[in-house]
Design a protein around this motif. Structure first.
Motif, PDB file in Angstrom:
ATOM      1  N   CYS A 150       0.800  -1.226   0.000  1.00 56.33           N
ATOM      2  CA  CYS A 150       0.000   0.000   0.000  1.00 56.33           C
ATOM      3  C   CYS A 150       0.834   1.278   0.000  1.00 56.33           C
ATOM      4  O   CYS A 150       0.364   2.328  -0.423  1.00 56.33           O
ATOM      5  CB  CYS A 150      -0.928   0.031   1.213  1.00 56.33           C
ATOM      6  N   ARG A 188       3.226   2.427  -1.642  1.00 50.21           N
ATOM      7  CA  ARG A 188       3.600   3.135  -2.874  1.00 50.21           C
ATOM      8  C   ARG A 188       2.573   4.195  -3.256  1.00 50.21           C
ATOM      9  O   ARG A 188       2.888   5.173  -3.920  1.00 50.21           O
ATOM     10  CB  ARG A 188       3.844   2.156  -4.020  1.00 50.21           C
ATOM     11  N   CYS A 189       1.351   4.034  -2.854  1.00 47.79           N
ATOM     12  CA  CYS A 189       0.345   5.064  -3.131  1.00 47.79           C
ATOM     13  C   CYS A 189       0.006   5.876  -1.876  1.00 47.79           C
ATOM     14  O   CYS A 189      -0.067   7.098  -1.915  1.00 47.79           O
ATOM     15  CB  CYS A 189      -0.943   4.435  -3.644  1.00 47.79           C
ATOM     16  N   LEU A 224      -1.768   8.709 -10.348  1.00 45.72           N
ATOM     17  CA  LEU A 224      -3.058   8.011 -10.293  1.00 45.72           C
ATOM     18  C   LEU A 224      -4.193   8.879 -10.825  1.00 45.72           C
ATOM     19  O   LEU A 224      -4.073  10.104 -10.871  1.00 45.72           O
ATOM     20  CB  LEU A 224      -3.379   7.626  -8.846  1.00 45.72           C
ATOM     21  N   GLN A 256      -6.774   9.387  -9.362  1.00 40.77           N
ATOM     22  CA  GLN A 256      -7.275  10.182  -8.232  1.00 40.77           C
ATOM     23  C   GLN A 256      -6.264  10.128  -7.098  1.00 40.77           C
ATOM     24  O   GLN A 256      -5.628   9.102  -6.873  1.00 40.77           O
ATOM     25  CB  GLN A 256      -8.597   9.574  -7.760  1.00 40.77           C
ATOM     26  N   PRO A 295      -6.665   9.273  -0.437  1.00 44.00           N
ATOM     27  CA  PRO A 295      -7.083  10.128   0.677  1.00 44.00           C
ATOM     28  C   PRO A 295      -6.096  10.054   1.837  1.00 44.00           C
ATOM     29  O   PRO A 295      -5.277   9.143   1.903  1.00 44.00           O
ATOM     30  CB  PRO A 295      -8.414   9.510   1.096  1.00 44.00           C
ATOM     31  N   LEU A 355     -11.506   9.444   8.597  1.00 49.27           N
ATOM     32  CA  LEU A 355     -12.072   8.650   7.490  1.00 49.27           C
ATOM     33  C   LEU A 355     -12.386   7.205   7.867  1.00 49.27           C
ATOM     34  O   LEU A 355     -13.483   6.718   7.635  1.00 49.27           O
ATOM     35  CB  LEU A 355     -11.107   8.679   6.299  1.00 49.27           C
ATOM     36  N   LEU A 356     -11.407   6.522   8.476  1.00 43.94           N
ATOM     37  CA  LEU A 356     -11.613   5.091   8.760  1.00 43.94           C
ATOM     38  C   LEU A 356     -12.774   4.880   9.722  1.00 43.94           C
ATOM     39  O   LEU A 356     -13.464   3.871   9.649  1.00 43.94           O
ATOM     40  CB  LEU A 356     -10.344   4.481   9.356  1.00 43.94           C
ATOM     41  N   ARG A 416     -16.338   4.676   8.170  1.00 42.66           N
ATOM     42  CA  ARG A 416     -16.689   3.544   7.312  1.00 42.66           C
ATOM     43  C   ARG A 416     -17.013   2.313   8.132  1.00 42.66           C
ATOM     44  O   ARG A 416     -16.474   2.123   9.216  1.00 42.66           O
ATOM     45  CB  ARG A 416     -15.492   3.193   6.412  1.00 42.66           C
ATOM     46  N   LEU A 457     -14.798  -1.364   4.218  1.00 44.49           N
ATOM     47  CA  LEU A 457     -13.370  -1.120   3.991  1.00 44.49           C
ATOM     48  C   LEU A 457     -12.723  -2.399   3.451  1.00 44.49           C
ATOM     49  O   LEU A 457     -11.917  -2.363   2.522  1.00 44.49           O
ATOM     50  CB  LEU A 457     -12.681  -0.709   5.291  1.00 44.49           C
ATOM     51  N   ARG A 477     -13.554  -2.802  -0.175  1.00 43.74           N
ATOM     52  CA  ARG A 477     -12.861  -1.848  -1.056  1.00 43.74           C
ATOM     53  C   ARG A 477     -11.400  -2.232  -1.257  1.00 43.74           C
ATOM     54  O   ARG A 477     -10.869  -2.128  -2.363  1.00 43.74           O
ATOM     55  CB  ARG A 477     -12.962  -0.440  -0.486  1.00 43.74           C
ATOM     56  N   VAL A 478     -10.756  -2.633  -0.155  1.00 43.36           N
ATOM     57  CA  VAL A 478      -9.342  -3.001  -0.277  1.00 43.36           C
ATOM     58  C   VAL A 478      -9.227  -4.284  -1.096  1.00 43.36           C
ATOM     59  O   VAL A 478      -8.349  -4.435  -1.934  1.00 43.36           O
ATOM     60  CB  VAL A 478      -8.696  -3.162   1.118  1.00 43.36           C
ATOM     61  N   HIS A 516     -13.554   2.199  -7.799  1.00 43.48           N
ATOM     62  CA  HIS A 516     -13.715   2.842  -9.113  1.00 43.48           C
ATOM     63  C   HIS A 516     -14.396   4.183  -8.920  1.00 43.48           C
ATOM     64  O   HIS A 516     -15.155   4.361  -7.981  1.00 43.48           O
ATOM     65  CB  HIS A 516     -14.580   1.958 -10.028  1.00 43.48           C
ATOM     66  N   VAL A 548      -6.674  -6.030  -3.903  1.00 48.27           N
ATOM     67  CA  VAL A 548      -5.544  -6.886  -3.536  1.00 48.27           C
ATOM     68  C   VAL A 548      -6.021  -8.316  -3.269  1.00 48.27           C
ATOM     69  O   VAL A 548      -5.300  -9.117  -2.691  1.00 48.27           O
ATOM     70  CB  VAL A 548      -4.802  -6.349  -2.288  1.00 48.27           C
ATOM     71  N   LEU A 582      -3.938   0.263   9.963  1.00 52.20           N
ATOM     72  CA  LEU A 582      -4.288   1.630   9.550  1.00 52.20           C
ATOM     73  C   LEU A 582      -4.982   2.376  10.686  1.00 52.20           C
ATOM     74  O   LEU A 582      -4.738   3.559  10.923  1.00 52.20           O
ATOM     75  CB  LEU A 582      -5.199   1.607   8.321  1.00 52.20           C
TER      76      LEU A 582
END
Ligand code: HEC
Length: 391
Positions: A138, A140-141, A156, A158, A161, A167-168, A171, A176, A179-180, A185, A196, A212
């Motif tokens: 993770c 790298r982004c 990217l 986008q 965040p 944020l976490l 959700r 979460l 999404r991971v 999208h 992943v 996280l």
């Protein structure tokens, strides 16, 4: 609407939704997926809207009451045949007049794991494994600090965040996870984050989410000096002088003081008001009440994460955990006395808890700030809402 009423509403809706899932599971419409029954419907209750919009929450509660009254009236009409017509008329009138909430506020799109709960128990060893996963998959982004400024972020579609804010907590766990695992999208269908699912096992995804959360908690504390979202005491095996080895979750119901030992840190005497759990270098001759039973390294790394400090700076830190397992107060190294200001996780709601007479007496006798702190902590319980639902 009072916060107790809102909490009751959220808990009731949560239970109803979980109950519906259990029922669908029973009749075979909610197959097992990633170890828990899937949520087979395309929508779920948008609890997050109830938290932010008091008017909407009031409408939902009133509508539920109206529906209840209507059902009652119709039920009564069965045995009470003579009153059937007025009872039905009353039921219909109540249903027509109910302030039904708007569907788009009440429901939100769901994914099959929306109602899944993390199975990890926020364990220290899992959090450390999650950190390794994060670094490999993770960073790298999302960047080493989770702010979204990784090496590849600029290329990217986008910008990722900042994962260190609230944020976490906004959700649901299961969303979460989805999404991971599956990726994300944007509105026009362009992938914004790759999934992943092929590279990581379910357990690893849950663990990276725990990491996280622990990391975000530490960054929150560094930046604002508070945890404005509740953070749990990481799970660990503990051994207590008084008995057999157990898990830290077995200490729920008692207040716990976690202290990190180290060179130059004076040992702490037992305190009848709390269980003292000493982390840090293994205690040699010190006669401590409880200590991590193995995995000391992981415990230290996790404490460093939630406190937002490097492991080397840990010795001397103390944390106070309330009876429900939430980290509530932090004492920095060198601290000699506690005060209410050390309460770094507070709640908006102050319950007018009846003053505990024994605490009052001891407080007067000992005059230490810990007494006042404990009283506030007990009178102001915190609760965790994730995406509006109790967790
Ligand atoms: C290729 C870059 C990239 C990688 C690799 C990546 N992410 Fe993301 N991530 C993003 C972007 C971009 C977003 C914002 C996507 C959006 O809002 O559509 C995002 C969003 C998120 C979110 C917020 C989801 C939400 O509900 O708003 C979380 C949590 C997250 N990523 C976790 C991870 C984890 C954990 C990993 C590693 C297992 C990971 N990401 C790997 C780019 C990446």
């Amino acid at each position: 609407m009072s916060s107790e009423l809102l909490n009751g509403l959220l808990e009731g809706l949560y239970a109803a939704q979980q109950g519906l899932r259990a029922l669908l599971h029973l009749v075979g419409s909610a197959p097992d997926l990633h170890g828990q029954p899937a949520w087979p419907l395309g929508y779920r209750i948008a609890a997050e809207m109830l938290v932010v919009d008091a008017g909407h929450a009031r409408r939902v509660l009133l509508s539920l009451l109206c529906a209840g009254v209507a059902v009652l009236a119709m039920g009564l009409s069965l045995p009470w045949r003579r009153a059937r017509i007025p009872l039905w008329a009353a039921a219909i009138a109540v249903l027509v007049l109910a302030p039904w909430p708007q569907a788009h506020l009440l429901l939100t799109p769901a994914v099959p794991t929306s109602l899944h709960q993390s199975p990890t128990g926020f364990e220290a060893t899992g959090i450390v494994r999650g950190q390794a996963v994060y670094r490999q998959h993770c960073v790298r982004c999302h960047g080493t600090d989770g702010r979204g400024e990784g090496a590849e972020a600029a290329q990217l579609a986008q910008w990722p965040p900042n994962l260190n804010g609230a944020l976490l907590w906004k959700r649901l766990d299961g969303e979460l996870f989805w999404r991971v695992r599956e990726g994300m999208h944007n509105r026009v269908g362009v992938q914004t984050m790759p999934g992943v699912g092929n590279a990581l096992r379910d357990q690893e995804i849950w663990e990276v989410l725990d990491y996280l959360q622990a990391h975000a908690a530490g960054q929150m504390l560094r930046e604002s000096g508070t945890w404005d979202r509740p953070v749990r005491l990481p799970g660990m095996a503990v051994h207590c002088r008084s008995g057999r080895p157990q898990q830290s979750r077995d200490l729920l119901g008692q207040r716990v003081r976690v202290a990190v030992a180290g060179p130059g840190v004076p040992p702490l005497a037992d305190d009848p008001r709390l269980v003292t759990l000493v982390a840090g270098p293994p205690a040699s001759d010190a006669d401590v009440e409880c200590w991590p039973d193995g995995g000391a390294e992981a415990v230290n790394q996790t404490l460093a994460l939630v406190l937002g400090v490097p492991v080397a700076e840990l010795p001397g830190y103390q944390l106070i955990v309330d009876r429900a397992g939430w980290l509530r107060a932090r004492g920095q190294p060198g601290k000699t006395a506690w005060s209410e200001d050390d309460l770094v996780c507070r709640s908006g709601t102050v319950l007018t808890a009846p003053a505990d007479a024994s605490v009052e007496k001891r407080s007067a006798a000992q005059g230490d700030g810990l007494e006042a702190l404990i009283r506030r902590m007990d009178a102001e319980p915190v609760r965790l809402l994730r995406g509006g639902f109790p967790h």
